[in-house]
Design a protein around this motif. Sequence first.
Motif, PDB file in Angstrom:
ATOM      1  N   UNK A 292       0.833  -1.197   0.000  1.00  0.00           N
ATOM      2  CA  UNK A 292       0.000   0.000   0.000  1.00  0.00           C
ATOM      3  C   UNK A 292       0.869   1.250   0.000  1.00  0.00           C
ATOM      4  N   UNK A 293       0.479   2.271  -0.731  1.00  0.00           N
ATOM      5  CA  UNK A 293       1.219   3.532  -0.670  1.00  0.00           C
ATOM      6  C   UNK A 293       1.181   4.092   0.751  1.00  0.00           C
ATOM      7  N   UNK A 294       2.209   4.862   1.110  1.00  0.00           N
ATOM      8  CA  UNK A 294       2.241   5.465   2.442  1.00  0.00           C
ATOM      9  C   UNK A 294       1.008   6.328   2.681  1.00  0.00           C
ATOM     10  N   UNK A 295       0.528   6.990   1.626  1.00  0.00           N
ATOM     11  CA  UNK A 295      -0.644   7.848   1.779  1.00  0.00           C
ATOM     12  C   UNK A 295      -1.865   7.037   2.203  1.00  0.00           C
ATOM     13  N   UNK A 296      -1.975   5.811   1.711  1.00  0.00           N
ATOM     14  CA  UNK A 296      -3.092   4.950   2.097  1.00  0.00           C
ATOM     15  C   UNK A 296      -2.995   4.562   3.564  1.00  0.00           C
ATOM     16  N   UNK A 297      -1.809   4.148   3.986  1.00  0.00           N
ATOM     17  CA  UNK A 297      -1.611   3.761   5.380  1.00  0.00           C
ATOM     18  C   UNK A 297      -1.909   4.930   6.306  1.00  0.00           C
ATOM     19  N   UNK A 443       1.867   9.294  -5.240  1.00  0.00           N
ATOM     20  CA  UNK A 443       2.016  10.504  -4.437  1.00  0.00           C
ATOM     21  C   UNK A 443       1.400  11.728  -5.109  1.00  0.00           C
ATOM     22  N   UNK A 444       1.027  11.588  -6.376  1.00  0.00           N
ATOM     23  CA  UNK A 444       0.407  12.714  -7.092  1.00  0.00           C
ATOM     24  C   UNK A 444      -1.114  12.624  -6.938  1.00  0.00           C
ATOM     25  N   UNK A 445      -1.741  13.732  -6.618  1.00  0.00           N
ATOM     26  CA  UNK A 445      -3.180  13.752  -6.377  1.00  0.00           C
ATOM     27  C   UNK A 445      -4.006  13.362  -7.593  1.00  0.00           C
ATOM     28  N   UNK A 446      -3.438  13.469  -8.764  1.00  0.00           N
ATOM     29  CA  UNK A 446      -4.184  13.165  -9.982  1.00  0.00           C
ATOM     30  C   UNK A 446      -4.271  11.673 -10.272  1.00  0.00           C
ATOM     31  N   UNK A 447      -3.535  10.865  -9.516  1.00  0.00           N
ATOM     32  CA  UNK A 447      -3.453   9.426  -9.775  1.00  0.00           C
ATOM     33  C   UNK A 447      -4.372   8.663  -8.830  1.00  0.00           C
ATOM     34  N   UNK A 484       2.812  16.477 -17.577  1.00  0.00           N
ATOM     35  CA  UNK A 484       2.967  16.972 -16.203  1.00  0.00           C
ATOM     36  C   UNK A 484       3.295  15.836 -15.245  1.00  0.00           C
ATOM     37  N   UNK A 485       2.687  14.654 -15.469  1.00  0.00           N
ATOM     38  CA  UNK A 485       3.019  13.500 -14.626  1.00  0.00           C
ATOM     39  C   UNK A 485       4.460  13.061 -14.851  1.00  0.00           C
ATOM     40  N   UNK A 486       4.888  13.071 -16.101  1.00  0.00           N
ATOM     41  CA  UNK A 486       6.285  12.738 -16.392  1.00  0.00           C
ATOM     42  C   UNK A 486       7.224  13.678 -15.651  1.00  0.00           C
ATOM     43  N   UNK A 487       6.921  14.958 -15.680  1.00  0.00           N
ATOM     44  CA  UNK A 487       7.754  15.935 -14.991  1.00  0.00           C
ATOM     45  C   UNK A 487       7.750  15.701 -13.489  1.00  0.00           C
ATOM     46  N   UNK A 488       6.605  15.270 -12.959  1.00  0.00           N
ATOM     47  CA  UNK A 488       6.522  14.956 -11.534  1.00  0.00           C
ATOM     48  C   UNK A 488       7.473  13.824 -11.174  1.00  0.00           C
ATOM     49  N   UNK A 489       7.518  12.769 -11.995  1.00  0.00           N
ATOM     50  CA  UNK A 489       8.435  11.672 -11.711  1.00  0.00           C
ATOM     51  C   UNK A 489       9.886  12.122 -11.846  1.00  0.00           C
ATOM     52  N   UNK A 490      10.137  13.047 -12.759  1.00  0.00           N
ATOM     53  CA  UNK A 490      11.496  13.554 -12.935  1.00  0.00           C
ATOM     54  C   UNK A 490      11.985  14.258 -11.666  1.00  0.00           C
ATOM     55  N   UNK A 491      11.058  14.903 -10.976  1.00  0.00           N
ATOM     56  CA  UNK A 491      11.405  15.633  -9.758  1.00  0.00           C
ATOM     57  C   UNK A 491      11.678  14.710  -8.580  1.00  0.00           C
ATOM     58  N   UNK A 492      11.237  13.449  -8.677  1.00  0.00           N
ATOM     59  CA  UNK A 492      11.330  12.548  -7.526  1.00  0.00           C
ATOM     60  C   UNK A 492      12.177  11.303  -7.768  1.00  0.00           C
TER      61      UNK A 492
END
Length: 536
Positions: A292-297, A443-447, A484-492
């Motif tokens: 589970x993602x940390x956000x779920x826990x 971790x992205x709100x859009x997912x 934008x999602x690709x760029x988000x992964x690039x940042x992390x």
Amino acid sequence: MKTPLIVTDFLEQARAHYGDETAIVGTTGERFTYEEFGERVDRFSAALAERGIEKGDRVGVLDPNTHYHLEAAYGAMQLGAIFTPLNYRLTPDDYEYILSDAGVDAVYADYEYAEKIEPILEDVPTETFVTNETDVVDGQWEDFDTVLEEAGTEFDAPELAEDEIITINYTSGTTGDPKGVCRTHRTETVHAYLMSMYHEITDDDVYLWTLPMFHVNGWGHIYAVTGMGATHVCTRGVNADEVVEAITTEDVSFLCAAPAVLNQLIDYYETEGEPEMMGEHRVRATTAGSSPPEATIRAVEEEFGWYLKHLYGATETGPLITISDAKRLLTDENRYELKKRQGMGVLGTDVRVVDEDGTDVPRDDATLGEIVVRGNQIMDRYWNKPEETDEAFSGRLEGYFHTGDLASVDENGMIAIRDRKKDIIISGGENISSIELEDTLFDHDAVGDAAVIPAPSEEWGETPKAFVVPSSGSPDQPPVSPEELTEFTREHLASYKVVRQIEYVEDLPKTATGKTQKYELREREWEDEDRLVGEG
């Protein structure tokens, strides 16, 4: 003193000590005490015996989480017949394969799913067909309650031995035809003991069936919950509003749910104005199937107020072999990161992470190896598949069951799965964990949901591609663009791990237990290639 471990003893224990207590809350509100439950089980045993079912015969059960499932299971096992639960999300062709492969002699099928058996009646060895609503089922089916009423409670109980096969559980078939996992009285009993211990089950527990009973016998809870004299609350599926209502009205204290189910509940909680998620008792929840993602826990523990545990295993292992609930290691800083890990081996279970030579990998949380395991809860064999059985217990380390999961181990011996062997992405010679990429996307709100697989790349051999279910629910109108999602992964992520291909989809292919069937996505992505892996 050695006494045999027999699964029907769980029901006998409850009948002896909790006969007047509520055993089952049915899907339409009917309630059965353990005395009443036991009598219905006896009647089904007698009915099966009248129809020629004997020790060693196979009895299939195709049912959502109703009291009929529990009665049919124990009714079969009291005769020494082999309980064969069936995944209710399969097709008629799947059932034809399983019923024929196992040589199933009798089937109980819920009225909602009997129509999937009807087309194959003439093509399987099964001779006895029972359902719970004959009025809405075509064909020559016998009615469960009528069968019980006419049977009486007397039957000849055979002598049972702990090393005899008592269940066959078919794998979810994510990589080919399902395999029948054979489990003995001993493996089932030891596993139920472990579940009772690590899930802290007591006689005042109220257990909500959100986990399919067919899945490794509901992770052993058809035994553990029964043996402890706790209460089963049955369901016909997982609808968030019904789950929350059951939790509050029945004062549910314990449930199991895949991460996808937890996310459904989180969405319901947020859209319905943060309703109360507990009765008088605090809810304990266990999740498995995928990390589970940390956000779920965080949401489950901080918003719902529940206590969440994360276990790991497979159909072949019971499933429980590791658990993340290491209370002495948990701190405010590491709590959610630690609970996301698969954890450490449970008592009496030898869990190792080994390299290609069978040597334990260092506890550096970086070196990858395959998880292998041996213990008293591990399957006996695959039904009629000796070669596959030998293969499962050989390879990197002889005599251990090989899970096919790649993991690292931290300094405390806590395992973290980084990938399945078949799902690792090798891009330009670098190994990339699809799980790490999925966690980043989550971790992205859009997912809303995501699955990452290797896609063919002329330059790198393989490159990560993400199939994303947008939080909006509409792949045509996602909250953000793929770029934008690709760029988000690039940042992390490190540059070679960036998810450069993103496709929005309405949903992901799933097994009944919430596992994403990545092989379907992979086959679609590689259909124009002459192999399913890249030369990266």
